[in-house]
Scaffold this motif. Structure first.
Motif, PDB file in Angstrom:
ATOM      1  N   THR A  36     -17.351 -39.507  25.494  1.00 55.47           N
ATOM      2  CA  THR A  36     -16.408 -40.599  25.715  1.00 55.47           C
ATOM      3  C   THR A  36     -16.852 -41.854  24.975  1.00 55.47           C
ATOM      4  N   LYS A  37     -15.880 -42.521  24.368  1.00 57.44           N
ATOM      5  CA  LYS A  37     -16.087 -43.807  23.698  1.00 57.44           C
ATOM      6  C   LYS A  37     -15.180 -44.840  24.355  1.00 57.44           C
ATOM      7  N   THR A  38     -15.699 -46.052  24.577  1.00 56.84           N
ATOM      8  CA  THR A  38     -14.902 -47.124  25.165  1.00 56.84           C
ATOM      9  C   THR A  38     -14.922 -48.349  24.251  1.00 56.84           C
ATOM     10  N   SER A  39     -13.868 -49.134  24.355  1.00 59.95           N
ATOM     11  CA  SER A  39     -13.768 -50.371  23.586  1.00 59.95           C
ATOM     12  C   SER A  39     -12.796 -51.301  24.313  1.00 59.95           C
ATOM     13  N   THR A  58     -11.267 -41.420  15.363  1.00 60.25           N
ATOM     14  CA  THR A  58     -12.224 -41.145  14.286  1.00 60.25           C
ATOM     15  C   THR A  58     -13.381 -40.291  14.784  1.00 60.25           C
ATOM     16  N   SER A  59     -13.135 -39.526  15.837  1.00 60.38           N
ATOM     17  CA  SER A  59     -14.172 -38.674  16.413  1.00 60.38           C
ATOM     18  C   SER A  59     -14.588 -37.597  15.420  1.00 60.38           C
ATOM     19  N   THR A  60     -15.805 -37.115  15.573  1.00 57.16           N
ATOM     20  CA  THR A  60     -16.329 -36.045  14.727  1.00 57.16           C
ATOM     21  C   THR A  60     -16.724 -34.852  15.594  1.00 57.16           C
ATOM     22  N   GLY A  61     -16.826 -33.690  14.958  1.00 62.28           N
ATOM     23  CA  GLY A  61     -17.176 -32.467  15.663  1.00 62.28           C
ATOM     24  C   GLY A  61     -15.952 -31.621  15.945  1.00 62.28           C
ATOM     25  N   SER A  62     -16.182 -30.511  16.632  1.00 63.44           N
ATOM     26  CA  SER A  62     -15.088 -29.595  16.980  1.00 63.44           C
ATOM     27  C   SER A  62     -14.385 -30.105  18.231  1.00 63.44           C
ATOM     28  N   ALA A  86     -22.183 -28.091  19.639  1.00 65.19           N
ATOM     29  CA  ALA A  86     -22.544 -29.388  20.203  1.00 65.19           C
ATOM     30  C   ALA A  86     -21.273 -30.119  20.632  1.00 65.19           C
ATOM     31  N   PRO A  87     -21.335 -30.940  21.655  1.00 65.69           N
ATOM     32  CA  PRO A  87     -20.134 -31.699  22.043  1.00 65.69           C
ATOM     33  C   PRO A  87     -19.721 -32.631  20.924  1.00 65.69           C
ATOM     34  N   TYR A 106      -8.656 -55.245  28.556  1.00 63.02           N
ATOM     35  CA  TYR A 106      -8.530 -53.859  28.990  1.00 63.02           C
ATOM     36  C   TYR A 106      -9.606 -53.004  28.312  1.00 63.02           C
ATOM     37  N   THR A 107     -10.260 -52.158  29.109  1.00 64.69           N
ATOM     38  CA  THR A 107     -11.236 -51.216  28.564  1.00 64.69           C
ATOM     39  C   THR A 107     -10.528 -49.904  28.244  1.00 64.69           C
ATOM     40  N   VAL A 108     -10.459 -49.603  26.973  1.00 69.19           N
ATOM     41  CA  VAL A 108      -9.808 -48.376  26.513  1.00 69.19           C
ATOM     42  C   VAL A 108     -10.878 -47.313  26.318  1.00 69.19           C
ATOM     43  N   SER A 109     -10.608 -46.107  26.797  1.00 62.67           N
ATOM     44  CA  SER A 109     -11.561 -45.009  26.632  1.00 62.67           C
ATOM     45  C   SER A 109     -10.873 -43.814  25.978  1.00 62.67           C
ATOM     46  N   LEU A 110     -11.615 -43.157  25.112  1.00 63.18           N
ATOM     47  CA  LEU A 110     -11.192 -41.895  24.506  1.00 63.18           C
ATOM     48  C   LEU A 110     -12.238 -40.844  24.837  1.00 63.18           C
ATOM     49  N   THR A 111     -11.803 -39.775  25.507  1.00 66.69           N
ATOM     50  CA  THR A 111     -12.679 -38.648  25.792  1.00 66.69           C
ATOM     51  C   THR A 111     -12.286 -37.492  24.890  1.00 66.69           C
ATOM     52  N   ALA A 112     -13.207 -37.101  24.025  1.00 68.70           N
ATOM     53  CA  ALA A 112     -12.990 -35.969  23.117  1.00 68.70           C
ATOM     54  C   ALA A 112     -13.710 -34.760  23.692  1.00 68.70           C
ATOM     55  N   THR A 113     -12.989 -33.642  23.807  1.00 66.48           N
ATOM     56  CA  THR A 113     -13.528 -32.434  24.413  1.00 66.48           C
ATOM     57  C   THR A 113     -13.490 -31.287  23.411  1.00 66.48           C
ATOM     58  N   GLY A 114     -14.577 -30.542  23.352  1.00 65.13           N
ATOM     59  CA  GLY A 114     -14.660 -29.358  22.504  1.00 65.13           C
ATOM     60  C   GLY A 114     -15.358 -28.243  23.248  1.00 65.13           C
TER      61      GLY A 114
END
Length: 659
Positions: A273-276, A226-230, A202-203, A259-267
C-alpha cells in the motif's frame, strides 16, 4: 577381487593309466559378478593327456555334493549359488575318454555376496518457496566391500559438487536436469532427474502520482498508478469514503480538507500500500472583475457536448468530434483528432478584445509539423494562439496587430503551457511561464462577429492534433508572475445550480407509455445555461430502460394558450434508477441561456416500456401537456400537443440545472 591360491596340490591318476600325470595344479576364486554368481579360475595341468576338468562343490569342506564338467578351460563362472552361503570347491582333470580322473586339487572356498550391483538414486527438496535453496539426498546400494564411493553432481546450471548430500542455491526459479554419478572401486552408477525450483512472486510495490495534489472543491484529481511488479488487482481509497478499482481513476472532492489517498496493489506474492495527501480548498470565485478574464475552460463537464465557461461571462461552447479524456493537465482535458475536431463559442461583447489580451492554454501535441495548427482562434485571425506554424514548426501568437514567434518547436506527447500577451505597446510569448520572445507592436485588435474556436477553425481548417486543457482568455496583458500563477492553477469545475423546475417529490403518480412525450412548463428563477435535466421516476410505474429529455421554448397560440415550442437542447440516459435521474443535455446548434421570469418547457419521452412520474395537479403553478403523437421515437423539433392531455395548475417533479 577376492583371490585364493592353493599350494602345490599333487593330483595323480592312479591305477588306470599311469602315463597320464597331472603337474602343478592351482585353483583360485575371483570376483563376484552379481548375486548368486562366482568367477573361478585355475592354472592348467602340466601333465600330458589332459582333455578337460570337472569341478566339484558343496557347502561342507571335502563333502562335494555337486559337480560340473567345465571342459578344457581354465576359468568358469558358477551361477545359481545361494546368496549368503559358503561354498567349497575342488577340481579334477580327466583324459580324452573321460575314463581316468586325477585326484582332487587343493580346496578353495568363498561366501556368496547378497548383492554385487551398484545403484544410485537421489531426492531433492526445496525448504521454502521464498528461496531457491534445494537439498539433495543420495541413496547408493551395492557398494563392493572394501570400497568407498565417490560422488559427482551436476546441477543443470553448470555448477557441480562432490558431496554425498549437497545443498544448492539456484540463481533463479525454473526446471533443471540434475545428474548424479557414483563410483565405487571399478563399478559406477548414474541417476538423472528433472527438478523444478519454484519461487513465490514478491509482492508488488505500490506507487502513484496525482495531478494536481492541491485542488479546489469540484475539480477532478487524476491519479496515475505507477506501481511495479506483478499486479492482479488495485484498490483505491480516496479518503472521503469513496473507492475505485480502476488503474488510473479520477476523483473530485465535494468538501474542503486534507485527504489521505491510498492505493493497495495486490499480486500473487501479496499486497503493498502507498498513501499520499491531497489538499482541497474552497472553489475560488472566478469573475472578470479586475482580472480581465472573459472566458475560461477547464473541460470538467461529465458528459454532453457543452463546454462551460468558468469565467462567469456565459461564453459557453459546443464541441464537435473532440473527446473528453482523463487525466488531463488538471482533471479532464479535450483530445482533438487533427482533422475535424473543435470547440465553437459564439461571438459576444466580452470576446471582442480591442486594446489588450492574454491567451493561455496547456497543450500536448501528438505530432509536430510545419503547418499552422490552432489552439485558440477568434474570427478571421482577430487574435490567435498556434501550437505550430510554417516557421520551423515553432508556436506563434498574435492578431490583426501582428505576430510573435517562439524559439523552438514544442515537444511531442509532453504538456507545455503556452501564453501570448499584447498591451498595445509590446507583444510577448511565454513557454511554461517563462518569456521566450518579445516584439514592439502598436494598434488595436480588430473585432468581428466570428466565433471563438479552440483546437481548430472552420475558416482555414487548421485542426490541432493532441490534447488541450485550461484555456483562458483575458482582455488585458497579464504580467509574467500572473501567467506563472495561472500555469500552476486549475480553472476548476463550474458549480451547477437549479435554474428552473420543481425539486420536490410530488405526491401523485402517473405514467406515460412508450412513444408519448410529456412536457412541463417551468419559469426560471435565475438566468443561466442549462447543462442537465433531472426527473423523478416512480419505482412502481416505471418499466423503461432509457429516457430522452429536452428543453423547449414557450409558444403562445392565437387563443393565448401556452404550449411547448421549439426544441433547444436534449439528452438521453441509458441507465435508470428509482428516484431522481440526472440527464446531461446538449444544445441542438449553439449554446443557449434561459432568462429568469421567462417560461420554458421540460419534456420527457421513452421509446421502450413506460415511465412513471410524480406530479401535483391541485396546487401547482405550471402546465402539463402530452404530445399529440403516441409513436414518437425522438423528441420532436417542433412540439405538437394534445388537447386531451393539457393540465393547468400542475407541477411535475422535474427541473433543469446549469451555470
Amino acid at each position: 577381487m577376492n583371490t585364493v591360491f592353493l599350494d602345490k596340490p599333487n593330483p595323480h591318476f592312479r591305477g588306470l593309466n599311469q602315463s597320464i600325470l597331472l603337474g602343478l595344479f592351482l585353483f583360485l576364486v575371483s570376483s563376484y559378478v552379481f548375486a548368486g554368481a562366482l568367477n573361478l579360475a585355475w592354472d592348467p595341468s602340466t601333465s600330458t593327456g589332459v582333455a578337460g576338468y570337472k569341478l566339484y562343490y558343496g557347502q561342507a569342506s571335502k563333502n562335494y555334493t555337486s559337480s560340473v564338467d567345465v571342459g578344457n578351460t581354465t576359468s568358469y563362472q558358477m551361477t545359481g549359488l545361494t546368496a549368503g552361503s559358503t561354498y567349497f570347491f575342488a577340481l579334477k582333470a580327466y583324459n580324452a575318454a573321460k575314463s581316468i580322473e586325477s585326484s582332487f586339487s587343493n580346496e578353495a572356498s568363498a561366501t556368496i555376496s547378497a548383492t554385487t550391483t551398484l545403484t544410485a538414486d537421489f531426492t531433492a527438496s526445496q525448504s521454502s518457496t521464498s528461496s531457491t535453496i534445494e537439498s539433495f539426498t543420495s541413496t547408493v546400494t551395492g557398494i563392493p566391500s572394501g570400497t568407498v564411493p565417490s560422488y559427482a553432481w551436476n546441477f543443470g546450471d553448470n555448477t557441480t559438487s562432490t558431496a554425498s548430500n549437497p545443498t544448492k542455491t539456484y540463481a533463479a526459479a525454473g526446471t533443471y536436469t540434475v545428474n548424479l554419478n557414483v563410483t565405487a572401486g571399478t563399478t559406477s552408477a548414474a541417476k538423472s532427474k528433472a527438478i523444478t525450483v519454484t519461487l513465490a512472486a514478491a509482492p508488488p510495490v505500490a506507487n502513484f502520482s496525482a495531478s494536481p495534489t492541491s485542488t479546489t472543491v469540484g475539480v477532478s484529481v487524476s491519479f496515475a498508478d505507477t506501481s511495479t511488479g506483478s499486479i492482479t488487482s488495485r484498490s483505491w481509497n480516496f479518503g472521503d469514503g469513496t473507492t475505485s478499482s480502476l488503474q488510473n481513476p479520477t476523483h473530485a472532492y465535494s468538501a474542503v480538507g486534507t485527504y489521505t489517498v491510498s492505493l493497495t496493489a495486490t499480486g500473487s506474492g501479496g499486497s503493498n500500500t502507498k498513501t499520499s495527501a491531497i489538499t482541497v480548498s474552497a472553489t475560488p470565485s472566478v469573475t472578470n472583475t479586475n482580472t480581465g478574464l472573459v472566458a475560461a475552460y477547464g473541460f470538467e463537464e461529465a458528459s454532453g457536448t457543452t463546454v462551460v465557461d468558468a469565467s462567469g461571462n456565459g461564453n459557453n461552447g459546443v464541441m464537435t468530434n473532440a473527446v473528453r479524456v482523463a487525466p488531463g493537465k488538471f482533471g479532464n482535458a479535450l483530445q482533438f483528432n487533427g482533422t475535424n475536431a473543435l470547440v465553437k463559442i459564439n461571438d459576444s461583447a466580452s470576446l471582442k478584445l480591442t486594446t489588450g489580451m492574454t491567451l493561455e492554454a496547456w497543450v500536448m501535441p501528438s505530432a509536430i509539423n510545419n503547418l499552422w495548427k490552432d489552439v485558440i482562434e477568434k474570427g478571421d485571425d482577430n487574435y490567435f494562439l498556434m501550437a505550430t506554424s510554417n516557421r520551423s514548426s515553432v508556436p506563434v501568437g498574435g492578431g490583426t496587430f501582428g505576430e510573435i514567434n517562439g524559439t523552438s518547436a514544442l515537444p511531442v506527447n509532453t504538456w507545455t503551457h503556452l501564453a501570448v500577451t499584447y498591451d498595445g505597446v509590446t507583444q510577448r510569448l511565454f513557454v511554461n511561464g517563462a518569456q521566450v520572445s518579445s516584439i514592439a507592436r502598436t494598434g488595436n485588435i480588430a473585432t468581428s462577429t466570428g466565433p471563438l474556436q479552440i483546437g481548430g477553425d472552420s475558416i482555414y481548417g487548421q485542426y490541432f492534433n493532441g490534447y488541450i486543457d485550461e484555456v483562458r482568455v483575458y482582455n488585458r496583458a497579464l504580467a509574467q508572475t500572473e501567467i506563472a500563477a495561472d500555469k500552476d492553477r486549475a480553472i476548476g469545475a463550474v458549480t451547477s445550480k437549479v435554474l428552473m423546475g420543481d425539486t420536490k417529490v410530488e405526491s401523485f403518480a402517473n405514467y406515460k407509455t412508450q412513444g408519448v412525450a410529456l412536457a412541463h412548463q417551468v419559469v426560471p428563477t435565475i438566468s443561466g445555461s442549462p447543462t442537465q435535466v433531472s426527473v423523478y421516476l416512480d419505482s412502481s410505474l416505471t418499466t423503461a430502460t432509457s429516457i430522452k429529455v429536452g428543453v423547449y421554448t414557450d409558444r403562445v397560440d392565437s387563443s393565448n394558450i401556452h404550449h411547448a415550442g421549439t426544441l433547444l437542447a436534449q439528452g438521453t440516459l441509458g441507465t435508470l434508477k428509482a428516484g431522481w435521474n440526472s440527464v446531461p443535455i446538449s444544445p441542438l446548434s449553439t449554446p443557449f441561456t434561459v432568462t429568469a421570469g421567462k417560461p420554458y418547457w421540460l419534456a420527457i419521452l421513452t421509446t421502450a416500456g413506460q415511465f412513471g412520474y410524480r406530479y401535483n395537479s391541485v396546487s401547482g403553478t405550471g402546465l402539463l401537456e402530452k404530445s399529440s403523437s403516441n409513436r414518437l421515437t425522438n423528441l420532436p423539433t417542433t412540439w405538437t400537443g394534445s388537447t386531451s392531455g393539457y393540465i393547468t395548475n400542475a407541477t411535475m417533479s422535474i427541473y433543469g440545472m446549469g451555470n
